[in-house]
Design a protein around this motif. Structure first.
Motif, PDB file in Angstrom:
ATOM      1  N   ALA A 123       0.827  -1.202   0.000  1.00 39.13           N
ATOM      2  CA  ALA A 123       0.000   0.000   0.000  1.00 39.13           C
ATOM      3  C   ALA A 123       0.862   1.254   0.000  1.00 39.13           C
ATOM      4  O   ALA A 123       0.569   2.227  -0.704  1.00 39.13           O
ATOM      5  N   ALA A 124       1.936   1.227   0.780  1.00 39.80           N
ATOM      6  CA  ALA A 124       2.819   2.393   0.848  1.00 39.80           C
ATOM      7  C   ALA A 124       3.426   2.693  -0.514  1.00 39.80           C
ATOM      8  O   ALA A 124       3.513   3.858  -0.932  1.00 39.80           O
ATOM      9  N   ARG A 125       3.842   1.641  -1.225  1.00 43.71           N
ATOM     10  CA  ARG A 125       4.418   1.854  -2.560  1.00 43.71           C
ATOM     11  C   ARG A 125       3.378   2.420  -3.520  1.00 43.71           C
ATOM     12  O   ARG A 125       3.670   3.315  -4.325  1.00 43.71           O
ATOM     13  N   ARG A 126       2.155   1.913  -3.432  1.00 42.37           N
ATOM     14  CA  ARG A 126       1.117   2.402  -4.356  1.00 42.37           C
ATOM     15  C   ARG A 126       0.727   3.835  -4.024  1.00 42.37           C
ATOM     16  O   ARG A 126       0.523   4.663  -4.925  1.00 42.37           O
ATOM     17  N   ILE A 127       0.626   4.146  -2.742  1.00 41.66           N
ATOM     18  CA  ILE A 127       0.341   5.526  -2.346  1.00 41.66           C
ATOM     19  C   ILE A 127       1.422   6.450  -2.901  1.00 41.66           C
ATOM     20  O   ILE A 127       1.138   7.497  -3.479  1.00 41.66           O
ATOM     21  N   GLY A 128       2.682   6.030  -2.723  1.00 40.92           N
ATOM     22  CA  GLY A 128       3.782   6.835  -3.235  1.00 40.92           C
ATOM     23  C   GLY A 128       3.722   7.033  -4.733  1.00 40.92           C
ATOM     24  O   GLY A 128       3.960   8.135  -5.242  1.00 40.92           O
ATOM     25  N   ASP A 129       3.375   5.983  -5.458  1.00 36.70           N
ATOM     26  CA  ASP A 129       3.281   6.070  -6.916  1.00 36.70           C
ATOM     27  C   ASP A 129       2.150   7.004  -7.344  1.00 36.70           C
ATOM     28  O   ASP A 129       2.300   7.805  -8.277  1.00 36.70           O
ATOM     29  N   LEU A 130       1.004   6.894  -6.664  1.00 41.78           N
ATOM     30  CA  LEU A 130      -0.146   7.707  -7.032  1.00 41.78           C
ATOM     31  C   LEU A 130       0.055   9.176  -6.690  1.00 41.78           C
ATOM     32  O   LEU A 130      -0.377  10.066  -7.431  1.00 41.78           O
ATOM     33  N   VAL A 131       0.719   9.419  -5.570  1.00 45.03           N
ATOM     34  CA  VAL A 131       0.952  10.801  -5.150  1.00 45.03           C
ATOM     35  C   VAL A 131       2.038  11.448  -5.996  1.00 45.03           C
ATOM     36  O   VAL A 131       1.975  12.626  -6.343  1.00 45.03           O
ATOM     37  N   GLY A 132       3.063  10.666  -6.339  1.00 43.92           N
ATOM     38  CA  GLY A 132       4.164  11.193  -7.130  1.00 43.92           C
ATOM     39  C   GLY A 132       5.129  12.021  -6.297  1.00 43.92           C
ATOM     40  O   GLY A 132       5.133  11.965  -5.069  1.00 43.92           O
ATOM     41  N   ALA A 133       5.912  12.816  -6.978  1.00 36.84           N
ATOM     42  CA  ALA A 133       6.961  13.582  -6.297  1.00 36.84           C
ATOM     43  C   ALA A 133       6.411  14.766  -5.522  1.00 36.84           C
ATOM     44  O   ALA A 133       7.070  15.260  -4.599  1.00 36.84           O
ATOM     45  N   SER A 134       5.232  15.224  -5.855  1.00 30.29           N
ATOM     46  CA  SER A 134       4.646  16.381  -5.167  1.00 30.29           C
ATOM     47  C   SER A 134       3.933  15.914  -3.906  1.00 30.29           C
ATOM     48  O   SER A 134       2.703  15.776  -3.874  1.00 30.29           O
ATOM     49  N   ARG A 135       4.709  15.659  -2.883  1.00 30.55           N
ATOM     50  CA  ARG A 135       4.151  15.118  -1.646  1.00 30.55           C
ATOM     51  C   ARG A 135       4.564  15.904  -0.413  1.00 30.55           C
ATOM     52  O   ARG A 135       4.303  15.491   0.712  1.00 30.55           O
ATOM     53  N   GLY A 136       5.238  17.022  -0.626  1.00 32.07           N
ATOM     54  CA  GLY A 136       5.749  17.794   0.496  1.00 32.07           C
ATOM     55  C   GLY A 136       4.678  18.404   1.380  1.00 32.07           C
ATOM     56  O   GLY A 136       4.985  18.884   2.478  1.00 32.07           O
ATOM     57  N   HIS A 137       3.421  18.367   0.943  1.00 28.08           N
ATOM     58  CA  HIS A 137       2.315  18.891   1.754  1.00 28.08           C
ATOM     59  C   HIS A 137       1.531  17.769   2.426  1.00 28.08           C
ATOM     60  O   HIS A 137       0.545  18.038   3.118  1.00 28.08           O
ATOM     61  N   LEU A 138       1.947  16.524   2.232  1.00 26.08           N
ATOM     62  CA  LEU A 138       1.217  15.371   2.751  1.00 26.08           C
ATOM     63  C   LEU A 138       2.001  14.664   3.852  1.00 26.08           C
ATOM     64  O   LEU A 138       3.228  14.598   3.804  1.00 26.08           O
ATOM     65  N   ALA A 139       1.279  14.118   4.820  1.00 25.41           N
ATOM     66  CA  ALA A 139       1.890  13.335   5.892  1.00 25.41           C
ATOM     67  C   ALA A 139       1.499  11.880   5.736  1.00 25.41           C
ATOM     68  O   ALA A 139       0.384  11.568   5.299  1.00 25.41           O
ATOM     69  N   LEU A 140       2.410  10.982   6.082  1.00 25.83           N
ATOM     70  CA  LEU A 140       2.161   9.550   5.964  1.00 25.83           C
ATOM     71  C   LEU A 140       2.362   8.878   7.318  1.00 25.83           C
ATOM     72  O   LEU A 140       3.395   9.070   7.968  1.00 25.83           O
ATOM     73  N   VAL A 141       1.394   8.090   7.722  1.00 28.43           N
ATOM     74  CA  VAL A 141       1.498   7.271   8.926  1.00 28.43           C
ATOM     75  C   VAL A 141       1.525   5.815   8.489  1.00 28.43           C
ATOM     76  O   VAL A 141       0.588   5.333   7.851  1.00 28.43           O
ATOM     77  N   ALA A 142       2.606   5.107   8.816  1.00 27.88           N
ATOM     78  CA  ALA A 142       2.782   3.710   8.403  1.00 27.88           C
ATOM     79  C   ALA A 142       2.633   2.785   9.601  1.00 27.88           C
ATOM     80  O   ALA A 142       2.886   3.171  10.749  1.00 27.88           O
ATOM     81  N   ILE A 143       2.259   1.550   9.315  1.00 28.43           N
ATOM     82  CA  ILE A 143       2.029   0.581  10.385  1.00 28.43           C
ATOM     83  C   ILE A 143       3.332   0.047  10.969  1.00 28.43           C
ATOM     84  O   ILE A 143       3.334  -0.524  12.056  1.00 28.43           O
ATOM     85  N   SER A 144       4.450   0.257  10.282  1.00 24.60           N
ATOM     86  CA  SER A 144       5.754  -0.191  10.772  1.00 24.60           C
ATOM     87  C   SER A 144       6.854   0.614  10.090  1.00 24.60           C
ATOM     88  O   SER A 144       6.616   1.248   9.054  1.00 24.60           O
ATOM     89  N   PRO A 145       8.065   0.592  10.629  1.00 18.74           N
ATOM     90  CA  PRO A 145       9.175   1.285   9.961  1.00 18.74           C
ATOM     91  C   PRO A 145       9.427   0.767   8.546  1.00 18.74           C
ATOM     92  O   PRO A 145       9.747   1.549   7.643  1.00 18.74           O
TER      93      PRO A 145
END
Length: 229
Positions: free
Chosen positions: A170-192
């Motif tokens: 999911a983290a990889r897909r979120i990253g792909d969908l968001v792209g490089a313009s992510r400096g305004h977004l925060a991510l909370v992951a279930i593990s390191p």
């Protein structure tokens, strides 16, 4: 009353609705945006007597294994996370150990108990673990496929928001969908490890101390209200 930044929940159902409910109870503006859908697949039931224990790393395995799951009721269950353990109990299985970290940590604990033959009910796409000398037999009983983002996905992530990643995939897909313009977004992951899978460049990027919704939502609550000020 909900407030602060929107919280984007990307996990598949039925977990998505469960997380949305918990987030709403905390007063968060939670948005259901599942990026995957889980479905059962055909799998062969092995002889339960060939194993000493049943490993479960996701509640989806319990939900989607089908009627064959009942044939494994004699095996003691080692589950990752309370949600998986509770699903196993509800299905009539006996949970003897609930891991509070990840699958590898639970397998390490099982190795210390000299558990030699482990049946792992899992998804078709799964992590790789070191069984520490034990026989680990993965049997995929469900698949998780990408789903089209909801129609308002682009609008929501165009503004500051907090996203939850419940798995490395999911983290990889979120990253792909968001792209490089992510400096305004925060991510909370279930593990390191899941946080690392999302890549860098986020406004905030944090990992839960335990693989639970409660731990993730505690971090999300702080970020939603920090960013919403």
């Amino acid at each position: 009353m909900s407030g602060g930044l929107p919280l984007v929940v990307t996990r598949p159902e039925p977990g998505n609705s469960a997380t949305i409910g918990r987030a709403a109870a905390l007063g968060l503006d939670a948005r259901a945006m599942p990026l995957f859908a889980a479905h059962p697949i055909d799998w062969a039931l092995p002889a339960p007597t060939n194993y000493d224990a049943l490993l479960l790393t996701s509640a989806q395995a319990v939900r989607l294994a089908g009627v064959q799951l009942a044939e494994l009721a004699a095996l003691p269950v080692h589950a990752v996370g309370e949600a998986t353990a509770n699903a196993a109990r509800a299905a009539g299985l006996t949970v003897v150990q609930t891991g509070t970290a990840d699958g590898q940590a639970l397998l390490d604990a099982m190795a210390s108990e000299k558990i030699g033959r482990i049946l792992w009910l899992c998804g078709r796409e799964r992590s790789e673990f070191d069984p520490r000398g034990a026989l680990l037999d993965p049997r995929a009983c469900y698949g998780v496929e990408p789903a089209e983002p909801p129609g308002d996905w682009a609008e929501v992530i165009a503004a500051p928001a907090v996203l939850l990643a419940h798995s490395a995939r999911a983290a990889r897909r979120i990253g792909d969908l968001v792209g490089a313009s992510r400096g305004h977004l925060a991510l909370v992951a279930i593990s390191p490890a899941v946080a690392a899978a999302a890549g860098a460049g986020w406004a905030e990027q944090v990992a839960a101390a335990a693989p639970t919704d409660a731990a993730m939502l505690a971090l999300a609550h702080a970020l939603c209200h920090k960013g919403g000020k």
